[in-house]
Design a protein around this motif. Structure first.
Motif, PDB file in Angstrom:
ATOM      1  N   ASP A  36     -55.609   7.945  28.629  1.00  0.00           N
ATOM      2  CA  ASP A  36     -55.220   9.040  27.740  1.00  0.00           C
ATOM      3  C   ASP A  36     -53.961   9.746  28.249  1.00  0.00           C
ATOM      4  O   ASP A  36     -53.078  10.087  27.466  1.00  0.00           O
ATOM      5  N   SER A  37     -53.883   9.950  29.556  1.00  0.00           N
ATOM      6  CA  SER A  37     -52.685  10.577  30.131  1.00  0.00           C
ATOM      7  C   SER A  37     -51.457   9.708  29.881  1.00  0.00           C
ATOM      8  O   SER A  37     -50.398  10.207  29.488  1.00  0.00           O
ATOM      9  N   TYR A  39     -50.968   7.529  27.510  1.00  0.00           N
ATOM     10  CA  TYR A  39     -50.611   7.606  26.092  1.00  0.00           C
ATOM     11  C   TYR A  39     -49.872   8.914  25.781  1.00  0.00           C
ATOM     12  O   TYR A  39     -48.935   8.921  24.979  1.00  0.00           O
ATOM     13  N   ARG A  40     -50.261  10.019  26.425  1.00  0.00           N
ATOM     14  CA  ARG A  40     -49.556  11.289  26.217  1.00  0.00           C
ATOM     15  C   ARG A  40     -48.127  11.198  26.753  1.00  0.00           C
ATOM     16  O   ARG A  40     -47.191  11.712  26.136  1.00  0.00           O
ATOM     17  N   SER A  43     -46.008   9.238  24.346  1.00  0.00           N
ATOM     18  CA  SER A  43     -45.650   9.972  23.136  1.00  0.00           C
ATOM     19  C   SER A  43     -44.427  10.856  23.372  1.00  0.00           C
ATOM     20  O   SER A  43     -43.785  11.284  22.424  1.00  0.00           O
ATOM     21  N   LYS A  45     -44.600  13.784  24.585  1.00  0.00           N
ATOM     22  CA  LYS A  45     -45.008  15.185  24.466  1.00  0.00           C
ATOM     23  C   LYS A  45     -45.333  15.802  25.823  1.00  0.00           C
ATOM     24  O   LYS A  45     -45.259  17.009  25.990  1.00  0.00           O
ATOM     25  N   VAL A  46     -45.717  14.957  26.771  1.00  0.00           N
ATOM     26  CA  VAL A  46     -46.086  15.423  28.107  1.00  0.00           C
ATOM     27  C   VAL A  46     -45.343  14.567  29.123  1.00  0.00           C
ATOM     28  O   VAL A  46     -45.288  13.346  28.996  1.00  0.00           O
TER      29      VAL A  46
END
Length: 75
Positions: A36-37, A39-40, A43, A45-46
């Motif tokens: 999940d990290s 994937y962020r 994106s 975004k992070v």
């Protein structure tokens, strides 16, 4: 418009549509992070922490600034 002189991490990962899940798994493993990290990060975004940026850059044979530029030149 935005003039990007190199392929940043987000662009690179998005270019790997067919093998992206394998790459996400590998990056999660080498950075001791969750998928999940990753994937962020993908994106855009992070931003990953600097230590993880260094691990990812080393894995791809790039510099941190090539994969994670802090600013883009504009025209």
């Amino acid at each position: 418009f935005l003039n990007i002189l190199y392929m940043v991490f987000v662009d690179y990962m998005n270019s790997l549509r067919d093998v992206r899940s394998d790459e996400v798994k590998k990056i999660a493993e080498i950075t001791s992070s969750s998928r999940d990290s990753v994937y962020r990060w993908m994106s855009g975004k992070v931003d990953p922490p600097m230590v993880k940026k260094k691990i990812i850059a080393h894995y791809y044979g790039k510099t941190v600034n090539e994969l994670f530029p802090t600013n883009h030149e504009t025209e």
